[in-house]
Design a protein around this motif. Structure first.
Motif, PDB file in Angstrom:
ATOM      1  N   LEU A  14       0.829  -1.200   0.000  1.00  0.00           N
ATOM      2  CA  LEU A  14       0.000   0.000   0.000  1.00  0.00           C
ATOM      3  C   LEU A  14       0.866   1.253   0.000  1.00  0.00           C
ATOM      4  O   LEU A  14       0.554   2.226  -0.706  1.00  0.00           O
TER       5      LEU A  14
ATOM      6  N   ASP B   1     -10.833   5.288  -5.782  1.00  0.00           N
ATOM      7  CA  ASP B   1     -10.711   4.454  -6.979  1.00  0.00           C
ATOM      8  C   ASP B   1     -11.794   4.737  -8.004  1.00  0.00           C
ATOM      9  O   ASP B   1     -11.719   4.222  -9.133  1.00  0.00           O
TER      10      ASP B   1
ATOM     11  N   TYR C   5      -8.267   5.297   3.972  1.00  0.00           N
ATOM     12  CA  TYR C   5      -8.576   4.561   2.746  1.00  0.00           C
ATOM     13  C   TYR C   5      -9.313   3.271   3.095  1.00  0.00           C
ATOM     14  O   TYR C   5      -9.238   2.782   4.222  1.00  0.00           O
TER      15      TYR C   5
ATOM     16  N   PHE D  53     -10.417  -0.721   1.338  1.00  0.00           N
ATOM     17  CA  PHE D  53     -10.370  -1.709   0.262  1.00  0.00           C
ATOM     18  C   PHE D  53     -11.758  -2.260  -0.048  1.00  0.00           C
ATOM     19  O   PHE D  53     -11.930  -3.017  -0.997  1.00  0.00           O
TER      20      PHE D  53
ATOM     21  N   TYR E 138     -12.460  -3.748  -4.040  1.00  0.00           N
ATOM     22  CA  TYR E 138     -12.371  -5.193  -4.296  1.00  0.00           C
ATOM     23  C   TYR E 138     -13.566  -5.970  -3.756  1.00  0.00           C
ATOM     24  O   TYR E 138     -13.513  -7.185  -3.644  1.00  0.00           O
TER      25      TYR E 138
ATOM     26  N   ALA F 163      -6.898  -8.128   0.173  1.00  0.00           N
ATOM     27  CA  ALA F 163      -6.541  -6.771  -0.245  1.00  0.00           C
ATOM     28  C   ALA F 163      -5.203  -6.767  -0.979  1.00  0.00           C
ATOM     29  O   ALA F 163      -5.037  -6.101  -2.020  1.00  0.00           O
TER      30      ALA F 163
ATOM     31  N   MET G 289      -4.661  -5.807  -4.969  1.00  0.00           N
ATOM     32  CA  MET G 289      -3.770  -4.748  -5.448  1.00  0.00           C
ATOM     33  C   MET G 289      -2.759  -5.272  -6.458  1.00  0.00           C
ATOM     34  O   MET G 289      -2.388  -4.574  -7.398  1.00  0.00           O
TER      35      MET G 289
END
Length: 391
Positions: A78, A207, A232, A234, A238, A277, A281
């Motif tokens: 990250l 995103d 942030y 995830f 996702y 996660a 990524m």
């Protein structure tokens, strides 16, 4: 009798709205359109689910405690991706993984404030931020935004007192949807640094920003971590909402304080969610780009359909990420309208009163639509139902 911490705030808005469905039936040819919550309803991709299953079956660490601030491999990845996306410098030691982005906010506030302190929140605000501040005994100082739903740094400075500990921004915004210009985010950073307070920037919906590239340049500023706390999630990127994986980036000094909070709440983030996660990524960049384009198309569809209800008096106040924020034309407060929409239109949305101080009458004129789970055909049905209303 002394009031409990939880009694100082309101009921969770999404759960409150769901109770409006009790006892209401919806015809097969007119099912409920639920635009109340900003969460994907579909599970992760089959490839990601397989990676999660393999991890759960074959790695003993999937079922054990991990580091309080998150696994090193995920923190490293990250930090690298933040550095790349924002053209800045972020070290793994400046990143922590949390059990969802709400926990990242709660932990940060707990590390920055004590009872009686103040945090400035632009309105309409994200209700979970307000709820946590209430329960922490921290005063939420409302910063009214303009017709464009953008906060004004000059007005914010006038609200700063010796008890102010932070300014909290959400961009792209929840509930308003608006994307804060880089210059505006920079102005708030400069304001926070000037007064020696923290700037929290929640970028849960980063995103799905319509702008290509970095939405701001804060990570390229020397010693950015002395002022900025970047939040942030995830979950949206996702489809990991049920696995609760969030993150924050800030100074190692502040993270040392945040670690105390995290250790006493969840001890560590879930291992399977962290693995998911990291895998996402590293493997789903192209897929995520396609998801972003789909969300942007749905945003464009709302812009296309708005003229149909503007003729009935509706106004679009904000649009972006997962949200459309509208002003309604009816002679009733928005919370009453929202309840009536369930039975009269088969629509579940959230009223602006859930995002505003009770003293701000603007909330009675506004509603939030979380549109991420409606394709163009579904959005067409939603706008047809709003257009046909006759109160």
């Amino acid at each position: 009798m002394t009031q409990s911490r939880t009694a100082t705030t309101f009921a969770p808005p999404v759960m409150e709205a769901r109770r409006w469905l009790e006892g209401v039936s919806f015809p097969v040819d007119r099912p409920l359109i639920n635009v109340s919550q900003a969460a994907p309803v579909e599970p992760p991709t089959p490839e990601l689910r397989k990676a999660m299953a393999d991890f759960a079956l074959n790695e003993d660490s999937a079922h054990l405690y991990g580091p309080v601030l998150g696994n090193d491999d995920l923190r490293t990845e990250l930090a690298y991706q933040i550095s790349e996306h924002y053209h800045g410098q972020v070290a793994p030691s400046q990143v922590a993984i949390t059990s969802g982005c709400n926990q990242a906010f709660s932990a940060t506030i707990s590390a920055l404030t004590t009872e009686g302190d103040e945090v400035i929140l632009p309105t309409p605000w994200y209700f979970n931020h307000k709820m946590w501040l209430d329960m922490a005994g921290v005063t939420s100082v409302a910063l009214q935004t303009g017709d464009d739903l953008l906060p004004d740094p000059t007005k914010a400075e006038a609200l700063i007192t010796p008890r102010t500990r932070a300014i909290s921004l959400v961009t792209p915004n929840n509930p308003g949807g608006v994307e804060y210009p880089a210059e505006l985010v920079q102005a708030f950073f400069d304001l926070a640094r000037k007064h020696g307070i923290r700037l929290l920037v929640d970028e849960t919906y980063r995103d799905f920003d319509s702008r290509d590239g970095a939405p701001h340049t804060l990570f390229s500023i020397p010693n950015w971590d002395e002022t900025l706390v970047h939040l942030y999630s995830f979950s949206k990127a996702y489809r990991l909402t049920g696995h609760r994986v969030g993150a924050l980036a800030t100074s190692t000094t502040l993270l040392a304080e945040i670690e105390k909070f995290l250790d006493t709440v969840a001890i560590c983030p879930g291992q399977i969610g962290q693995h998911a996660a990291l895998w996402g990524m590293q493997n789903l960049e192209t897929w995520l780009a396609g998801e972003r384009q789909e969300i942007l198309d749905r945003r464009a569809a709302i812009a296309d359909f708005m003229p149909d209800i503007e003729a009935k008096g509706w106004k679009l106040r904000g649009l972006g990420a997962y949200f459309a924020y509208l002003e309604h034309p009816y002679d009733m407060p928005s919370d009453e309208l929202a309840r009536r929409l369930v039975s009269d239109a088969g629509v579940l949305l959230l009223p602006g009163t859930m995002f505003m101080p009770a003293s701000d009458a603007a909330g009675q004129r506004q509603v939030r639509i979380a549109f991420a789970n409606l394709d163009r055909a579904g959005l067409r049905q939603l706008f047809d139902r709003l257009q046909s209303l006759s109160f």
